[in-house]
Design a protein around this motif. Structure first.
Motif, short mmCIF file in Angstrom:
data_model
loop_
_atom_site.label_atom_id
_atom_site.label_comp_id
_atom_site.label_asym_id
_atom_site.label_seq_id
_atom_site.Cartn_x
_atom_site.Cartn_y
_atom_site.Cartn_z
N VAL A 130 -55.37 -75.24 34.46
CA VAL A 130 -56.37 -74.16 34.50
C VAL A 130 -57.30 -74.37 35.69
O VAL A 130 -57.63 -73.42 36.41
N LEU A 131 -57.69 -75.64 35.92
CA LEU A 131 -58.55 -75.95 37.06
C LEU A 131 -57.89 -75.57 38.38
O LEU A 131 -58.51 -74.95 39.26
N PHE A 132 -56.59 -75.92 38.52
CA PHE A 132 -55.88 -75.57 39.75
C PHE A 132 -55.59 -74.07 39.83
O PHE A 132 -55.46 -73.53 40.93
N GLY A 133 -55.51 -73.42 38.67
CA GLY A 133 -55.39 -71.96 38.69
C GLY A 133 -56.64 -71.31 39.27
O GLY A 133 -56.56 -70.35 40.05
N ILE A 134 -57.81 -71.85 38.91
CA ILE A 134 -59.07 -71.35 39.47
C ILE A 134 -59.11 -71.61 40.98
O ILE A 134 -59.53 -70.75 41.76
N ILE A 179 -47.77 -71.95 40.41
CA ILE A 179 -47.35 -73.20 39.77
C ILE A 179 -48.30 -73.60 38.65
O ILE A 179 -47.88 -74.11 37.61
N SER A 180 -49.61 -73.40 38.88
CA SER A 180 -50.56 -73.71 37.81
C SER A 180 -50.34 -72.81 36.59
O SER A 180 -50.46 -73.27 35.45
N SER A 181 -50.00 -71.54 36.84
CA SER A 181 -49.70 -70.63 35.72
C SER A 181 -48.45 -71.11 34.97
O SER A 181 -48.40 -71.07 33.73
N LEU A 182 -47.44 -71.57 35.73
CA LEU A 182 -46.24 -72.12 35.10
C LEU A 182 -46.59 -73.36 34.28
O LEU A 182 -46.07 -73.53 33.16
N GLY A 183 -47.47 -74.20 34.80
CA GLY A 183 -47.88 -75.40 34.06
C GLY A 183 -48.59 -75.06 32.76
O GLY A 183 -48.37 -75.72 31.74
#
Length: 245
Positions: free
Chosen positions: A17-21, A61-65
């Motif tokens: 979520v942090l990397f998505g932001i 990739i963050s969404s996939l994670g």
């Protein structure tokens, strides 16, 4: 209970979520930078294609994670682990390319033959004139870059204050056989530009190698989660709990 340890799962989702932001911020920053890049394209500024790929890649990739962690899907976790391997390798390659490119650029800045074509361009001469006034410097490699006519923007006042590093301006006599101000700045603009280039390159290298380390950690965590899912399935549905030490 789920197939994956609850604390590990929450930690995995939190960092994604942090990397998505971060990905959203990168996309927004790239949108803003694209408008500026279009204006500077006339001066040969590079495009932002790779910036778009990187920003969208981080977000995707963050969404996939997040999906892989929430669904505990083995295939999604394996795909995520594959992206982590690719991301780690790419970031390491980019970091090395930046180091090599910085060294080549530094060498070209100190070569007068590389500077001469820029000094023959009227627009670049205007840009360098502006830099000399604001940064209190003279020439790119040396004042001789201007030929026999040193511009007024190189004029130095020994009691003047300012410039990039602060303090009093360091002045020297203009080269023999030239016309212009009697006292000119000792500091060259190339040294100041190299300072900024080194700063940007160091920040970018730290960014690349930091992402490489983060990708390695993401790979290890995703492999551990895959192991827990497989152990749960092989145990016939029994929940898996990590040992307490």
């Amino acid at each position: 209970m789920g197939k994956i340890n609850g604390c590990l799962k929450c930690l995995f989702i939190f960092f994604n979520v942090l990397f998505g932001i971060i990905g959203c911020v990168l996309v927004y920053g790239t949108i803003k930078a694209t408008a500026f890049s279009l204006q500077m394209s006339a001066f040969g500024a590079p495009g932002l294609g790779w910036a778009w790929v990187f920003a969208i890649g981080v977000l995707g990739i963050s969404s996939l994670g997040i999906y892989a962690g929430c669904s505990e899907n083995t295939l999604a976790l394996k795909i995520f682990a594959g992206f982590m391997v690719a991301g780690m390798v790419i970031m390491m390659i980019f970091g090395i390319i930046i180091v090599v490119g910085r060294n080549k650029l530094r060498d070209s800045f100190h070569a007068s033959t590389e500077v001469k074509p820029f000094m023959e361009d009227q627009e670049m001469r205007s840009v360098i004139n502006g830099l000399q006034e604001s940064l209190h410097c003279c020439g790119v490699v040396s004042p001789k870059d201007w030929g026999s006519d040193i511009p007024a923007s190189c004029e130095c006042n020994p009691s003047g204050m300012g410039g990039l590093y602060g303090g009093r301006d360091s002045c020297i006599s203009r080269p023999a056989g030239t016309t212009g101000p009697n006292q000119i700045y000792e500091q060259t603009c190339g040294d100041i530009l190299l300072f900024f280039i080194n700063l940007v390159c160091n920040i970018t290298m730290g960014f690349c190698f930091g992402f490489a380390v983060t990708a390695l950690l993401g790979l290890l965590v995703s492999l551990l989660m895959i192991h827990q899912v497989k152990r749960h399935d092989s145990a016939g549905g029994a929940s898996y709990a990590m040992k307490s030490y």
